[in-house]
Design a protein around this motif. Structure first.
Motif, PDB file in Angstrom:
ATOM      1  N   GLU A 133       6.821 -12.709 -14.012  1.00  0.00           N
ATOM      2  CA  GLU A 133       5.575 -11.977 -13.789  1.00  0.00           C
ATOM      3  C   GLU A 133       4.819 -12.529 -12.586  1.00  0.00           C
ATOM      4  OE1 GLU A 133       3.078 -10.948 -17.079  1.00  0.00           O
ATOM      5  OE2 GLU A 133       4.802 -10.342 -18.294  1.00  0.00           O
ATOM      6  N   GLY A 134       4.966 -13.814 -12.335  1.00  0.00           N
ATOM      7  CA  GLY A 134       4.391 -14.365 -11.119  1.00  0.00           C
ATOM      8  C   GLY A 134       5.001 -13.723  -9.890  1.00  0.00           C
ATOM      9  N   PHE A 135       6.323 -13.581  -9.913  1.00  0.00           N
ATOM     10  CA  PHE A 135       7.023 -12.904  -8.818  1.00  0.00           C
ATOM     11  C   PHE A 135       6.548 -11.456  -8.702  1.00  0.00           C
ATOM     12  CE2 PHE A 135      10.326 -10.072  -7.340  1.00  0.00           C
ATOM     13  CZ  PHE A 135      10.786 -10.686  -6.182  1.00  0.00           C
ATOM     14  N   ALA A 136       6.426 -10.776  -9.854  1.00  0.00           N
ATOM     15  CA  ALA A 136       6.021  -9.375  -9.853  1.00  0.00           C
ATOM     16  C   ALA A 136       4.615  -9.212  -9.274  1.00  0.00           C
ATOM     17  CB  ALA A 136       6.076  -8.805 -11.269  1.00  0.00           C
ATOM     18  N   GLY A 137       3.710 -10.105  -9.650  1.00  0.00           N
ATOM     19  CA  GLY A 137       2.353 -10.033  -9.125  1.00  0.00           C
ATOM     20  C   GLY A 137       2.307 -10.208  -7.621  1.00  0.00           C
ATOM     21  N   ARG A 138       3.059 -11.178  -7.113  1.00  0.00           N
ATOM     22  CA  ARG A 138       3.108 -11.409  -5.660  1.00  0.00           C
ATOM     23  C   ARG A 138       3.708 -10.200  -4.939  1.00  0.00           C
ATOM     24  NH1 ARG A 138       3.356 -15.596  -1.734  1.00  0.00           N
ATOM     25  NH2 ARG A 138       2.955 -17.223  -3.276  1.00  0.00           N
ATOM     26  N   ALA A 139       4.833  -9.692  -5.470  1.00  0.00           N
ATOM     27  CA  ALA A 139       5.495  -8.555  -4.830  1.00  0.00           C
ATOM     28  C   ALA A 139       4.594  -7.320  -4.825  1.00  0.00           C
ATOM     29  CB  ALA A 139       6.813  -8.245  -5.544  1.00  0.00           C
ATOM     30  N   LEU A 176       2.294  -2.887 -13.721  1.00  0.00           N
ATOM     31  CA  LEU A 176       2.551  -4.117 -12.969  1.00  0.00           C
ATOM     32  C   LEU A 176       4.013  -4.213 -12.565  1.00  0.00           C
ATOM     33  CD1 LEU A 176       1.468  -6.916 -11.975  1.00  0.00           C
ATOM     34  CD2 LEU A 176       2.198  -7.826 -14.200  1.00  0.00           C
ATOM     35  N   MET A 177       4.913  -3.954 -13.510  1.00  0.00           N
ATOM     36  CA  MET A 177       6.346  -4.043 -13.224  1.00  0.00           C
ATOM     37  C   MET A 177       6.779  -2.969 -12.239  1.00  0.00           C
ATOM     38  SD  MET A 177       8.054  -5.115 -16.896  1.00  0.00           S
ATOM     39  CE  MET A 177       7.305  -3.795 -17.832  1.00  0.00           C
ATOM     40  N   GLU A 178       6.254  -1.760 -12.398  1.00  0.00           N
ATOM     41  CA  GLU A 178       6.615  -0.672 -11.498  1.00  0.00           C
ATOM     42  C   GLU A 178       6.115  -0.967 -10.087  1.00  0.00           C
ATOM     43  OE1 GLU A 178       8.859   2.518 -10.988  1.00  0.00           O
ATOM     44  OE2 GLU A 178       8.381   1.863 -13.033  1.00  0.00           O
ATOM     45  N   ILE A 201      13.808  -3.428  -9.530  1.00  0.00           N
ATOM     46  CA  ILE A 201      14.324  -2.888 -10.786  1.00  0.00           C
ATOM     47  C   ILE A 201      14.899  -3.977 -11.691  1.00  0.00           C
ATOM     48  CG2 ILE A 201      14.771  -0.602  -9.842  1.00  0.00           C
ATOM     49  CD1 ILE A 201      17.752  -1.356  -9.697  1.00  0.00           C
ATOM     50  N   PHE A 202      15.429  -5.055 -11.108  1.00  0.00           N
ATOM     51  CA  PHE A 202      16.038  -6.099 -11.925  1.00  0.00           C
ATOM     52  C   PHE A 202      14.971  -6.962 -12.601  1.00  0.00           C
ATOM     53  CE2 PHE A 202      19.175  -5.048  -8.637  1.00  0.00           C
ATOM     54  CZ  PHE A 202      20.199  -4.610  -9.463  1.00  0.00           C
ATOM     55  N   VAL A 203      13.883  -7.209 -11.893  1.00  0.00           N
ATOM     56  CA  VAL A 203      12.756  -7.905 -12.515  1.00  0.00           C
ATOM     57  C   VAL A 203      12.175  -7.038 -13.629  1.00  0.00           C
ATOM     58  CG1 VAL A 203      10.390  -8.706 -12.138  1.00  0.00           C
ATOM     59  CG2 VAL A 203      12.199  -9.348 -10.539  1.00  0.00           C
ATOM     60  N   LYS A 204      12.070  -5.735 -13.370  1.00  0.00           N
ATOM     61  CA  LYS A 204      11.544  -4.817 -14.384  1.00  0.00           C
ATOM     62  C   LYS A 204      12.424  -4.815 -15.628  1.00  0.00           C
ATOM     63  CE  LYS A 204      10.296   0.013 -15.190  1.00  0.00           C
ATOM     64  NZ  LYS A 204      10.231   1.377 -14.603  1.00  0.00           N
ATOM     65  N   GLN A 205      13.735  -4.752 -15.455  1.00  0.00           N
ATOM     66  CA  GLN A 205      14.651  -4.762 -16.595  1.00  0.00           C
ATOM     67  C   GLN A 205      14.540  -6.058 -17.385  1.00  0.00           C
ATOM     68  OE1 GLN A 205      18.465  -4.033 -14.770  1.00  0.00           O
ATOM     69  NE2 GLN A 205      18.124  -1.826 -14.587  1.00  0.00           N
ATOM     70  N   SER A 206      14.479  -7.168 -16.675  1.00  0.00           N
ATOM     71  CA  SER A 206      14.389  -8.470 -17.348  1.00  0.00           C
ATOM     72  C   SER A 206      13.070  -8.611 -18.099  1.00  0.00           C
ATOM     73  CB  SER A 206      14.533  -9.599 -16.320  1.00  0.00           C
ATOM     74  OG  SER A 206      15.792  -9.556 -15.683  1.00  0.00           O
ATOM     75  N   LEU A 207      11.982  -8.202 -17.461  1.00  0.00           N
ATOM     76  CA  LEU A 207      10.679  -8.312 -18.113  1.00  0.00           C
ATOM     77  C   LEU A 207      10.569  -7.367 -19.304  1.00  0.00           C
ATOM     78  CD1 LEU A 207       8.178  -8.732 -15.150  1.00  0.00           C
ATOM     79  CD2 LEU A 207       8.607 -10.352 -17.005  1.00  0.00           C
ATOM     80  N   GLU A 253       0.148 -14.106  -7.784  1.00  0.00           N
ATOM     81  CA  GLU A 253       1.170 -14.855  -8.516  1.00  0.00           C
ATOM     82  C   GLU A 253       0.521 -15.880  -9.441  1.00  0.00           C
ATOM     83  OE1 GLU A 253       5.073 -17.735  -7.776  1.00  0.00           O
ATOM     84  OE2 GLU A 253       4.033 -16.834  -6.062  1.00  0.00           O
ATOM     85  N   GLN A 254      -0.453 -16.617  -8.931  1.00  0.00           N
ATOM     86  CA  GLN A 254      -1.121 -17.624  -9.736  1.00  0.00           C
ATOM     87  C   GLN A 254      -1.872 -16.997 -10.911  1.00  0.00           C
ATOM     88  OE1 GLN A 254      -0.855 -20.861  -9.805  1.00  0.00           O
ATOM     89  NE2 GLN A 254      -2.295 -20.936 -11.528  1.00  0.00           N
ATOM     90  N   ALA A 255      -2.505 -15.845 -10.680  1.00  0.00           N
ATOM     91  CA  ALA A 255      -3.238 -15.173 -11.748  1.00  0.00           C
ATOM     92  C   ALA A 255      -2.305 -14.716 -12.859  1.00  0.00           C
ATOM     93  CB  ALA A 255      -4.015 -13.983 -11.180  1.00  0.00           C
ATOM     94  N   CYS A 256      -1.144 -14.206 -12.485  1.00  0.00           N
ATOM     95  CA  CYS A 256      -0.158 -13.789 -13.485  1.00  0.00           C
ATOM     96  C   CYS A 256       0.353 -14.980 -14.283  1.00  0.00           C
ATOM     97  CB  CYS A 256       1.018 -13.076 -12.811  1.00  0.00           C
ATOM     98  SG  CYS A 256       0.654 -11.406 -12.223  1.00  0.00           S
ATOM     99  N   ARG A 257       0.669 -16.056 -13.594  1.00  0.00           N
ATOM    100  CA  ARG A 257       1.185 -17.241 -14.284  1.00  0.00           C
ATOM    101  C   ARG A 257       0.122 -17.852 -15.194  1.00  0.00           C
ATOM    102  NH1 ARG A 257       6.025 -19.573 -11.762  1.00  0.00           N
ATOM    103  NH2 ARG A 257       5.385 -21.563 -12.637  1.00  0.00           N
ATOM    104  N   HIS A 258      -1.127 -17.832 -14.745  1.00  0.00           N
ATOM    105  CA  HIS A 258      -2.216 -18.366 -15.574  1.00  0.00           C
ATOM    106  C   HIS A 258      -2.377 -17.534 -16.847  1.00  0.00           C
ATOM    107  CE1 HIS A 258      -6.038 -20.140 -16.719  1.00  0.00           C
ATOM    108  NE2 HIS A 258      -6.568 -18.932 -16.757  1.00  0.00           N
ATOM    109  N   HIS A 259      -2.305 -16.216 -16.703  1.00  0.00           N
ATOM    110  CA  HIS A 259      -2.438 -15.328 -17.859  1.00  0.00           C
ATOM    111  C   HIS A 259      -1.358 -15.627 -18.897  1.00  0.00           C
ATOM    112  CE1 HIS A 259      -3.171 -11.861 -20.300  1.00  0.00           C
ATOM    113  NE2 HIS A 259      -2.049 -11.258 -19.941  1.00  0.00           N
TER     114      HIS A 259
END
Length: 227
Positions: free
Chosen positions: A96-102, A145-147, A152-158, A202-208
């Motif tokens: 999710e940190g990656f997803a937030g940054r992306a 967030l995922m979309e 697509i691979f991060v979305k599938q994993s999450l 990224e930091q906000a997602c990881r903190h959450h």
């Protein structure tokens, strides 16, 4: 515990998916608890569908890890151990940190508007205090967030991880003070993404995730071990 109306309208083309969603929602909201047996006959009566639809839905939920079939007992809601939950949250924080940054760096303006609406929906659900509405609103937020991350691979994993975390999400959100904190945290995620600040998003997602993990793991640690 308030009674939950599980009945759904009959729409043949999507009936199995509707049954899946209704049982998944009932698990996420705490209507069905970890370790609780899921008796097909009772589910048919509660939801208002035939046994075939219920069986197909239970098979899908078993594939997602939400349901497990126990010999001589049949299907029941899965339980999650302390170590499994800890590992899930660790991997989820990374993804999710990656997803937030992306999302912040590459997401469209339209997607950011959708995220703002999802945050507003969660805030309204928090004010209303309705279980099903809370879970649905949080699910909507994560879907956007995922979309928006565009991977697509991060979305599938999450998606797979979220299906398992469903067993803990309502437990963590209903702990004293957690819901207000959760609202503030997802607002911070939106604000960072809207500002196009990848590192802050990224930091906000990881903190959450870290805060949700702290609460959920504390609850699991207090519960008696199963088995």
């Amino acid at each position: 515990m308030n009674e939950m109306n599980l009945r759904i309208p009959r729409q043949a083309a999507t009936l199995r998916l509707l049954v899946e969603d209704r049982i998944r929602e009932a698990i996420a909201s705490g209507h069905f608890r970890p370790g609780q047996r899921l008796v097909e006959r009772e589910l048919c009566e509660q939801i208002g569908v035939g046994r075939t639809s219920v069986r197909e839905a239970l098979r899908q939920l078993e594939a997602e890890g939400l349901v497990v079939t126990v010999p001589h007992r049949g299907p029941e809601v899965s339980s999650i151990t302390f170590d499994e939950a800890r590992q899930l949250y660790e991997v989820r924080a990374l993804l999710e940190g990656f997803a937030g940054r992306a999302f912040a760096e590459q997401g469209s303006d339209a997607a950011i508007r959708d995220l703002k609406e999802a945050v507003a929906g969660f805030k309204q659900a928090a004010r209303n205090g309705d279980r099903a509405q809370l879970v649905a609103a949080k699910t909507r937020f994560y879907s956007v967030l995922m979309e928006g991350a565009g991977n697509i691979f991060v979305k599938q994993s999450l998606t797979m991880l979220h299906n398992r975390i469903t067993l803990l999400r309502f437990t963590s959100m209903t702990q004293q003070g957690r819901l207000d904190d959760s609202v503030a945290e997802i607002e911070a995620i939106h604000d960072a993404i809207a500002a196009r600040d990848g590192a802050r998003a990224e930091q906000a997602c990881r903190h959450h995730i870290a805060m949700a993990a702290k609460v959920a793991l504390a609850v699991l640690e207090r519960e008696p071990r199963r088995g």
